[in-house]
Design a protein around this motif. Structure first.
Motif, PDB file in Angstrom:
ATOM      1  N   PHE A  89      19.953 -35.782 -27.414  1.00 24.33           N
ATOM      2  CA  PHE A  89      20.922 -36.619 -28.129  1.00 24.33           C
ATOM      3  C   PHE A  89      20.981 -38.009 -27.490  1.00 24.33           C
ATOM      4  N   ARG A  90      20.913 -39.030 -28.333  1.00 21.77           N
ATOM      5  CA  ARG A  90      21.055 -40.387 -27.793  1.00 21.77           C
ATOM      6  C   ARG A  90      21.904 -41.220 -28.728  1.00 21.77           C
ATOM      7  N   ASN A  91      22.693 -42.078 -28.118  1.00 18.05           N
ATOM      8  CA  ASN A  91      23.603 -42.890 -28.910  1.00 18.05           C
ATOM      9  C   ASN A  91      22.850 -44.057 -29.546  1.00 18.05           C
TER      10      ASN A  91
ATOM     11  N   LEU B 109       3.067 -39.489 -25.246  1.00 20.23           N
ATOM     12  CA  LEU B 109       4.013 -38.880 -24.286  1.00 20.23           C
ATOM     13  C   LEU B 109       4.089 -39.640 -22.968  1.00 20.23           C
ATOM     14  N   GLY B 110       5.106 -39.266 -22.169  1.00 14.54           N
ATOM     15  CA  GLY B 110       5.271 -39.801 -20.824  1.00 14.54           C
ATOM     16  C   GLY B 110       4.953 -38.700 -19.818  1.00 14.54           C
ATOM     17  N   CYS B 111       4.441 -39.085 -18.642  1.00 15.09           N
ATOM     18  CA  CYS B 111       4.069 -38.051 -17.675  1.00 15.09           C
ATOM     19  C   CYS B 111       3.978 -38.649 -16.271  1.00 15.09           C
ATOM     20  N   GLY B 112       3.702 -37.804 -15.299  1.00 16.19           N
ATOM     21  CA  GLY B 112       3.523 -38.301 -13.942  1.00 16.19           C
ATOM     22  C   GLY B 112       3.591 -37.174 -12.929  1.00 16.19           C
ATOM     23  N   MET B 113       3.423 -37.541 -11.653  1.00 12.24           N
ATOM     24  CA  MET B 113       3.547 -36.565 -10.561  1.00 12.24           C
ATOM     25  C   MET B 113       5.025 -36.511 -10.176  1.00 12.24           C
TER      26      MET B 113
ATOM     27  N   THR C 288      14.942 -33.498 -22.252  1.00 12.42           N
ATOM     28  CA  THR C 288      14.817 -32.106 -21.801  1.00 12.42           C
ATOM     29  C   THR C 288      14.370 -32.036 -20.341  1.00 12.42           C
ATOM     30  N   SER C 289      14.229 -33.193 -19.686  1.00  5.95           N
ATOM     31  CA  SER C 289      13.867 -33.169 -18.262  1.00  5.95           C
ATOM     32  C   SER C 289      14.926 -32.431 -17.439  1.00  5.95           C
ATOM     33  N   SER C 290      16.147 -32.344 -17.989  1.00  5.37           N
ATOM     34  CA  SER C 290      17.208 -31.608 -17.281  1.00  5.37           C
ATOM     35  C   SER C 290      16.810 -30.143 -17.051  1.00  5.37           C
ATOM     36  N   VAL C 291      15.987 -29.590 -17.953  1.00  7.26           N
ATOM     37  CA  VAL C 291      15.592 -28.180 -17.793  1.00  7.26           C
ATOM     38  C   VAL C 291      14.679 -28.019 -16.574  1.00  7.26           C
ATOM     39  N   GLN C 292      13.872 -29.066 -16.300  1.00 12.93           N
ATOM     40  CA  GLN C 292      13.047 -29.067 -15.071  1.00 12.93           C
ATOM     41  C   GLN C 292      13.895 -28.756 -13.856  1.00 12.93           C
ATOM     42  N   VAL C 293      15.026 -29.484 -13.762  1.00 11.19           N
ATOM     43  CA  VAL C 293      15.901 -29.342 -12.597  1.00 11.19           C
ATOM     44  C   VAL C 293      16.380 -27.905 -12.493  1.00 11.19           C
TER      45      VAL C 293
ATOM     46  N   TYR D 215       6.677 -46.364 -15.855  1.00 11.76           N
ATOM     47  CA  TYR D 215       7.699 -46.056 -14.850  1.00 11.76           C
ATOM     48  C   TYR D 215       8.708 -45.052 -15.387  1.00 11.76           C
ATOM     49  N   PHE D 216       8.955 -44.001 -14.651  1.00  9.84           N
ATOM     50  CA  PHE D 216      10.080 -43.089 -14.873  1.00  9.84           C
ATOM     51  C   PHE D 216      10.661 -42.808 -13.490  1.00  9.84           C
ATOM     52  N   PRO D 217      11.983 -42.704 -13.379  1.00 10.61           N
ATOM     53  CA  PRO D 217      12.569 -42.521 -12.039  1.00 10.61           C
ATOM     54  C   PRO D 217      12.128 -41.214 -11.375  1.00 10.61           C
ATOM     55  N   PHE D 218      11.794 -40.213 -12.199  1.00 13.49           N
ATOM     56  CA  PHE D 218      11.543 -38.867 -11.647  1.00 13.49           C
ATOM     57  C   PHE D 218      10.074 -38.571 -11.401  1.00 13.49           C
ATOM     58  N   THR D 219       9.170 -39.518 -11.693  1.00 18.26           N
ATOM     59  CA  THR D 219       7.748 -39.286 -11.396  1.00 18.26           C
ATOM     60  C   THR D 219       7.168 -40.488 -10.652  1.00 18.26           C
ATOM     61  N   GLU D 220       6.184 -40.195  -9.803  1.00 18.03           N
ATOM     62  CA  GLU D 220       5.511 -41.280  -9.071  1.00 18.03           C
ATOM     63  C   GLU D 220       4.126 -40.798  -8.651  1.00 18.03           C
TER      64      GLU D 220
ATOM     65  N   ALA E 206       4.657 -33.456 -14.308  1.00 24.26           N
ATOM     66  CA  ALA E 206       5.601 -33.233 -15.406  1.00 24.26           C
ATOM     67  C   ALA E 206       5.198 -34.118 -16.570  1.00 24.26           C
ATOM     68  N   PHE E 207       5.595 -33.715 -17.751  1.00 25.48           N
ATOM     69  CA  PHE E 207       5.363 -34.571 -18.925  1.00 25.48           C
ATOM     70  C   PHE E 207       6.444 -34.276 -19.955  1.00 25.48           C
ATOM     71  N   GLY E 208       6.666 -35.215 -20.835  1.00 21.50           N
ATOM     72  CA  GLY E 208       7.684 -35.012 -21.872  1.00 21.50           C
ATOM     73  C   GLY E 208       7.272 -35.733 -23.132  1.00 21.50           C
ATOM     74  N   MET E 209       7.477 -35.048 -24.271  1.00 21.59           N
ATOM     75  CA  MET E 209       7.094 -35.688 -25.540  1.00 21.59           C
ATOM     76  C   MET E 209       8.125 -35.404 -26.620  1.00 21.59           C
TER      77      MET E 209
ATOM     78  N   HIS F  73      14.007 -33.911 -31.055  1.00 25.50           N
ATOM     79  CA  HIS F  73      13.511 -32.775 -30.273  1.00 25.50           C
ATOM     80  C   HIS F  73      12.451 -33.219 -29.283  1.00 25.50           C
ATOM     81  N   GLN F  74      12.490 -32.599 -28.115  1.00 30.25           N
ATOM     82  CA  GLN F  74      11.471 -32.896 -27.112  1.00 30.25           C
ATOM     83  C   GLN F  74      10.871 -31.604 -26.576  1.00 30.25           C
ATOM     84  N   VAL F  75       9.687 -31.732 -25.985  1.00 38.74           N
ATOM     85  CA  VAL F  75       9.132 -30.635 -25.196  1.00 38.74           C
ATOM     86  C   VAL F  75       8.828 -31.205 -23.821  1.00 38.74           C
ATOM     87  N   GLU F  76       9.333 -30.520 -22.819  1.00 35.86           N
ATOM     88  CA  GLU F  76       9.134 -30.950 -21.446  1.00 35.86           C
ATOM     89  C   GLU F  76       8.145 -29.996 -20.795  1.00 35.86           C
ATOM     90  N   GLY F  77       7.287 -30.502 -19.930  1.00 38.32           N
ATOM     91  CA  GLY F  77       6.365 -29.611 -19.216  1.00 38.32           C
ATOM     92  C   GLY F  77       6.487 -29.840 -17.717  1.00 38.32           C
TER      93      GLY F  77
HETATM   94  N1  DAH Z   1      12.234 -37.719 -20.153  1.00 38.47           N
HETATM   95  C1  DAH Z   1      11.390 -38.768 -20.687  1.00 38.47           C
HETATM   96  C2  DAH Z   1      12.027 -39.353 -21.913  1.00 38.47           C
HETATM   97  O1  DAH Z   1      12.912 -38.759 -22.456  1.00 38.47           O
HETATM   98  C3  DAH Z   1      10.034 -38.241 -21.030  1.00 38.47           C
HETATM   99  C4  DAH Z   1       9.257 -37.877 -19.804  1.00 38.47           C
HETATM  100  C5  DAH Z   1       8.459 -38.814 -19.190  1.00 38.47           C
HETATM  101  C6  DAH Z   1       9.344 -36.615 -19.278  1.00 38.47           C
HETATM  102  C7  DAH Z   1       7.732 -38.515 -18.064  1.00 38.47           C
HETATM  103  C8  DAH Z   1       8.618 -36.299 -18.133  1.00 38.47           C
HETATM  104  C9  DAH Z   1       7.809 -37.269 -17.532  1.00 38.47           C
HETATM  105  O2  DAH Z   1       8.651 -35.092 -17.582  1.00 38.47           O
HETATM  106  O3  DAH Z   1       7.100 -36.930 -16.452  1.00 38.47           O
HETATM  107  O4  DAH Z   1      11.654 -40.384 -22.362  1.00 38.47           O
END
Ligand code: DAH
Length: 346
Positions: free
Chosen positions: A198-200, A286-290, A174-179, A252-257, A310-313, A212-216
């Motif tokens: 959805f993942r293969n 959950l995963g998170c970061g700046m 759901t990180s796509s909704v952030q964008v 590590y996530f490409p979109f947070t640092e 941002a964070f996602g769970m 299901h995920q929740v993105e913040g």
């Molecule tokens: N999109 C990540 C996943 O599907 C979860 C996630 C991690 C979302 C870190 C975030 C983030 O917004 O900051 O595994």
């Protein structure tokens, strides 16, 4: 034999049938395996061949007539009995068993409620997305393995070899909704985005191809990692109880640092170690970061002025921890015996 047939015919015709139990009695007497008509058919074996035709016909007509009488009475009596039971106002009502909310919906709204108390508004995006929103603008390198056909369900792909921002796919997070939020709104904003992803993947107790995920996402001036930590601590305590501790591990996530993964202290053993937390005392949540400055810039937000976290769970994961469910597939089978157990919840 013919006399017997006429005898039974007159007898059956004169039977008085007032209700369904009389009718059942009638059926057993004449039409059941040991009934009078069947017995006549048994006798038929001993009829001399020259009379077989005549007697056979007589027998068949008799059976038909009795069956006909039975069928007609059944229709009439059944509708009569139904009407009279409807007229009986003292009859107790049929029990209506109430439904229950699905555990994933329960946990989803609990998560939304917690963040709503911190001023986060819900935003949603499409499940069918393009590469641009799911990967490119979130700083996924072109050769990132998540873009592989083995991980992502593609609907249309422009080139077999290379990824393209116009490729159409089912969102993998759901990180796509952030964008989409960043492209369409000016900071400051706080938003959470629940939704299906959805993942293969092969379906097992720990993985499913739909979940299901929740993105913040929170973007403003001077947002710091300390804000992220405090927000997540509040969330963890609201959801898992006041005593809950959290711990952030570098990740590590490409979109947070920088990026981190958050664990909560195991409620079952209070951190001492048990088989649920695999004797570590901690459960990964959950995963998170700046938000990476490159992501801000890719979404037209001035990264010199604004920062954010941002964070996602996964909702299934949180629900598994909350309700001690150890097989993810249970959430998708809709077995009433499983779902009934959530009746008293919210
Ligand atoms: N999109 C990540 C996943 O599907 C979860 C996630 C991690 C979302 C870190 C975030 C983030 O917004 O900051 O595994």
């Amino acid at each position: 034999m013919l006399e017997k047939i006429t005898g039974i015919k007159t007898q059956a015709e004169s039977e008085v049938i007032k209700n369904l139990s009389d009718l059942e009695f009638f059926r057993i007497k004449y039409l059941s395996k040991k009934g009078l008509v069947s017995l006549l058919f048994d006798d038929f074996r001993n009829v001399p061949p020259e009379h077989k035709k005549e007697i056979g016909q007589g027998l068949n007509i008799l059976k038909q007539e009795i069956q006909e009488k039975y069928n007609q009475l059944k229709v009439v009596l059944e509708s009569k009995e139904e009407k009279s039971s409807l007229n009986d106002l003292t009859r107790p009502g049929y029990p209506i068993s109430s439904g229950s909310r699905h555990p994933i919906s329960i946990v989803r709204s609990e998560i939304i409620d917690v963040f709503a108390r911190l001023g986060f508004l819900v935003s949603e995006g499409p499940e069918i997305e393009d590469d641009d929103h799911v990967f490119s603008r979130l700083n996924f390198a072109p050769e990132h393995p998540a873009r592989d056909m083995q991980d992502t369900f593609y609907i249309s792909r422009i080139s077999e070899e290379d990824s393209n921002p116009d490729d159409i796919l089912l969102r993998t997070h759901t990180s796509s909704v952030q964008v989409r939020v960043m492209q369409n709104q000016q900071p400051p904003f706080r938003t959470i985005s629940p939704g299906r992803v959805f993942r293969n993947e092969a379906i097992s107790a720990r993985a499913h191809c739909i979940f299901h995920q929740v993105e913040g996402l929170y973007i403003d001036e001077n947002v710091s990692f300390a804000d992220l930590k405090q927000t997540l601590l509040y969330f963890a305590r609201e959801l898992f109880g006041k005593e809950t501790q959290i711990r952030l591990r570098p990740s590590y996530f490409p979109f947070t640092e920088p990026s981190a993964e958050m664990d909560v202290s195991c409620r079952l053993c209070g951190g001492k170690g048990c088989n649920v937390c695999k004797y570590t005392g901690w459960l990964e949540v959950l995963g998170c970061g700046m938000v990476h400055p490159k992501v801000l810039e890719a979404c037209n937000i001035d990264s010199k002025k604004y920062t954010g976290f941002a964070f996602g769970m996964g909702i299934e994961r949180i629900a598994m921890l909350k309700y001690h469910v150890n097989d993810l597939r249970l959430y998708f089978e809709n077995d009433i015996r499983f779902l009934d157990q959530f009746k008293t919840s919210l």
